[in-house]
Motif scaffolding. Structure first.
Motif, PDB file in Angstrom:
ATOM      1  N   LEU A   1       0.016 -11.905  15.030  1.00 45.87           N
ATOM      2  CA  LEU A   1      -0.909 -12.131  13.914  1.00 45.87           C
ATOM      3  C   LEU A   1      -1.904 -10.983  13.776  1.00 45.87           C
ATOM      4  N   GLY A   2      -2.746 -11.065  12.756  1.00 43.17           N
ATOM      5  CA  GLY A   2      -3.906 -10.179  12.644  1.00 43.17           C
ATOM      6  C   GLY A   2      -3.601  -8.736  12.307  1.00 43.17           C
ATOM      7  N   SER A   3      -2.354  -8.428  11.921  1.00 42.89           N
ATOM      8  CA  SER A   3      -1.949  -7.052  11.591  1.00 42.89           C
ATOM      9  C   SER A   3      -2.076  -6.105  12.781  1.00 42.89           C
ATOM     10  N   THR A   4      -1.920  -6.651  13.985  1.00 44.26           N
ATOM     11  CA  THR A   4      -1.888  -5.770  15.155  1.00 44.26           C
ATOM     12  C   THR A   4      -0.714  -4.809  15.056  1.00 44.26           C
ATOM     13  N   ILE A   5       0.360  -5.233  14.392  1.00 41.76           N
ATOM     14  CA  ILE A   5       1.517  -4.334  14.235  1.00 41.76           C
ATOM     15  C   ILE A   5       1.118  -3.069  13.485  1.00 41.76           C
ATOM     16  N   GLY A   6       0.014  -3.140  12.718  1.00 39.60           N
ATOM     17  CA  GLY A   6      -0.482  -1.984  11.975  1.00 39.60           C
ATOM     18  C   GLY A   6      -0.944  -0.841  12.856  1.00 39.60           C
TER      19      GLY A   6
ATOM     20  N   ASP B   1      -1.718  -6.570   7.108  1.00 39.04           N
ATOM     21  CA  ASP B   1      -2.709  -6.276   6.081  1.00 39.04           C
ATOM     22  C   ASP B   1      -2.030  -5.450   4.985  1.00 39.04           C
ATOM     23  N   LEU B   2      -2.365  -5.735   3.741  1.00 47.82           N
ATOM     24  CA  LEU B   2      -1.658  -5.105   2.616  1.00 47.82           C
ATOM     25  C   LEU B   2      -2.484  -3.974   2.001  1.00 47.82           C
ATOM     26  N   ILE B   3      -1.769  -3.077   1.304  1.00 48.11           N
ATOM     27  CA  ILE B   3      -2.426  -1.976   0.598  1.00 48.11           C
ATOM     28  C   ILE B   3      -3.305  -2.563  -0.508  1.00 48.11           C
ATOM     29  N   LYS B   4      -4.523  -2.069  -0.588  1.00 45.89           N
ATOM     30  CA  LYS B   4      -5.469  -2.542  -1.600  1.00 45.89           C
ATOM     31  C   LYS B   4      -6.267  -1.355  -2.111  1.00 45.89           C
ATOM     32  N   PRO B   5      -7.158  -1.546  -3.084  1.00 44.87           N
ATOM     33  CA  PRO B   5      -7.879  -0.380  -3.603  1.00 44.87           C
ATOM     34  C   PRO B   5      -8.589   0.405  -2.490  1.00 44.87           C
ATOM     35  N   LEU B   6      -8.535   1.721  -2.621  1.00 40.98           N
ATOM     36  CA  LEU B   6      -8.981   2.653  -1.581  1.00 40.98           C
ATOM     37  C   LEU B   6     -10.391   2.366  -1.065  1.00 40.98           C
ATOM     38  N   ALA B   7     -11.326   2.164  -1.978  1.00 38.79           N
ATOM     39  CA  ALA B   7     -12.723   1.989  -1.573  1.00 38.79           C
ATOM     40  C   ALA B   7     -12.864   0.778  -0.653  1.00 38.79           C
ATOM     41  N   ARG B   8     -12.083  -0.269  -0.972  1.00 39.12           N
ATOM     42  CA  ARG B   8     -12.139  -1.487  -0.181  1.00 39.12           C
ATOM     43  C   ARG B   8     -11.591  -1.263   1.221  1.00 39.12           C
TER      44      ARG B   8
END
Ligand code: AVJ
Length: 321
Positions: A160-165, A194-201
């Motif tokens: 979980l938690g995007s540890t794979i990232g 976790d997914l790609i989202k707007p850069l500033a965020r």
């Protein structure tokens, strides 16, 4: 006795010292392995990160899991054993164990290199499952849990938690393949990304204005000072978060604010840093939902379901063997 020069021997004696020496000797860019963020101070700082307004990842993960827990437990063949890679923070895993426990007894194998994290987790989950903590690497622990499987028992692996990232993409792909190899038909992997989202965020999540992430990042140098006799001056390093558009990842760095020399006694190591030279401390890869499905398929999984959070783009994918 002469000082031993063999890196492989050192690695067994003190892997932290060996990896720090290796990472700070790396060309063209110095680096440090991100798993060492999590000493007691680092773990507390990470807990603080998870409640920052700018860091939506953990709240999104928790929301998605609350929503998927009933459907997930309904489709797992019983009896079931849950294996968690990285003993999770209570709230998320509890939802799943609670839901599964309504259908029958559950064995729970939390895997973590941190003994304190395991102890806390074992205590929290004892109400919902038979807890068997494993203090070893993810793959060693998973193999051990798979070997302990009872006849007819299915395995649900949680990552979980995007540890794979934190893995580079080829290593992430390889890791999924290894997980798949230790599972049998009917088993499943629940994978958080976790997914790609707007850069500033994305950047603000790793460079919060209160400076908690900066403290988390600098604490890695503090840990080297405490545990390895280093002499890093933490104030001589600036926290930096950068987006790498090619690898789709946020990178964290520590930028040397001046030319300086550091020494690390337990690693028998000295190095020079130029002004503005950086030490690369972490990569946090971000994904498209379809990329997760493709990686899963390439590893021999079928993506049975994907749940997304719409407030903070995040995915939980149920991958079946
Ligand atoms: C624990 C790897 C999921 O990548 O977002 C948070 C670590 N580093 N802020 C992440 C982290 C800086 C976190 N993971």
């Amino acid at each position: 006795m002469p000082l031993s020069g063999s890196l492989s021997t050192d690695r067994e004696l003190n892997p932290f010292a060996a990896e720090v020496r290796e990472g700070l000797s790396w060309q063209p860019r110095k680096q440090l392995p991100c798993q060492y963020f999590y000493d007691a101070t680092g773990s507390a700082l990470y807990e603080a990160i998870t409640v920052l307004p700018e860091y939506g990842l953990t709240r999104a993960d928790t929301r998605v899991i609350r929503r998927l827990a009933p459907a997930l437990s309904a489709r797992m063949p019983t009896p079931v054993a849950v294996v968690e890679l990285g003993s999770g923070s209570g709230a998320k895993t509890r939802r799943i164990l609670e839901s599964l426990a309504r259908r029958g007894p559950v064995d729970y194998y939390p895997i973590d290199v941190s003994a304190s994290a395991l102890a806390r987790c074992a205590q929290e989950m004892a109400a919902f499952a038979d807890v068997h903590p494993l203090a070893e690497s993810y793959m060693d622990g998973l193999r051990r849990a798979a070997d302990a499987r009872l006849p007819g028992q299915s395995l649900l692996v949680l990552f979980l938690g995007s540890t794979i990232g934190n893995f580079e993409r080829p290593a992430a792909q390889d890791f999924l393949g290894q997980v798949r190899a230790s599972l049998l038909p009917g088993d499943a992997l629940l994978l958080g990304t976790d997914l790609i989202k707007p850069l500033a965020r994305m950047l603000l999540a790793y460079d919060d204005p209160a400076g908690v992430t900066a403290a988390f990042n600098r604490n890695l140098l503090g840990r080297i000072n405490r545990e390895l006799g280093g002499n890093f001056v933490l104030r001589n390093f600036a926290h930096e978060a950068r987006w790498d558009p090619i690898h789709h990842r946020v990178e964290m760095h520590l930028r040397s604010l001046k030319a300086q020399r550091v020494s690390i006694r337990a690693a028998a190591f000295e190095c020079d840093l130029r002004k503005d030279e950086t030490i690369w401390t972490e990569s946090c890869h971000k994904f498209h939902p379809e990329e997760v499905r493709e990686m899963a398929a390439a590893a021999g999984f079928e993506c049975a379901a994907q749940w997304l959070d719409d407030t903070w783009p995040f995915a939980e994918s149920l991958l079946t063997a």
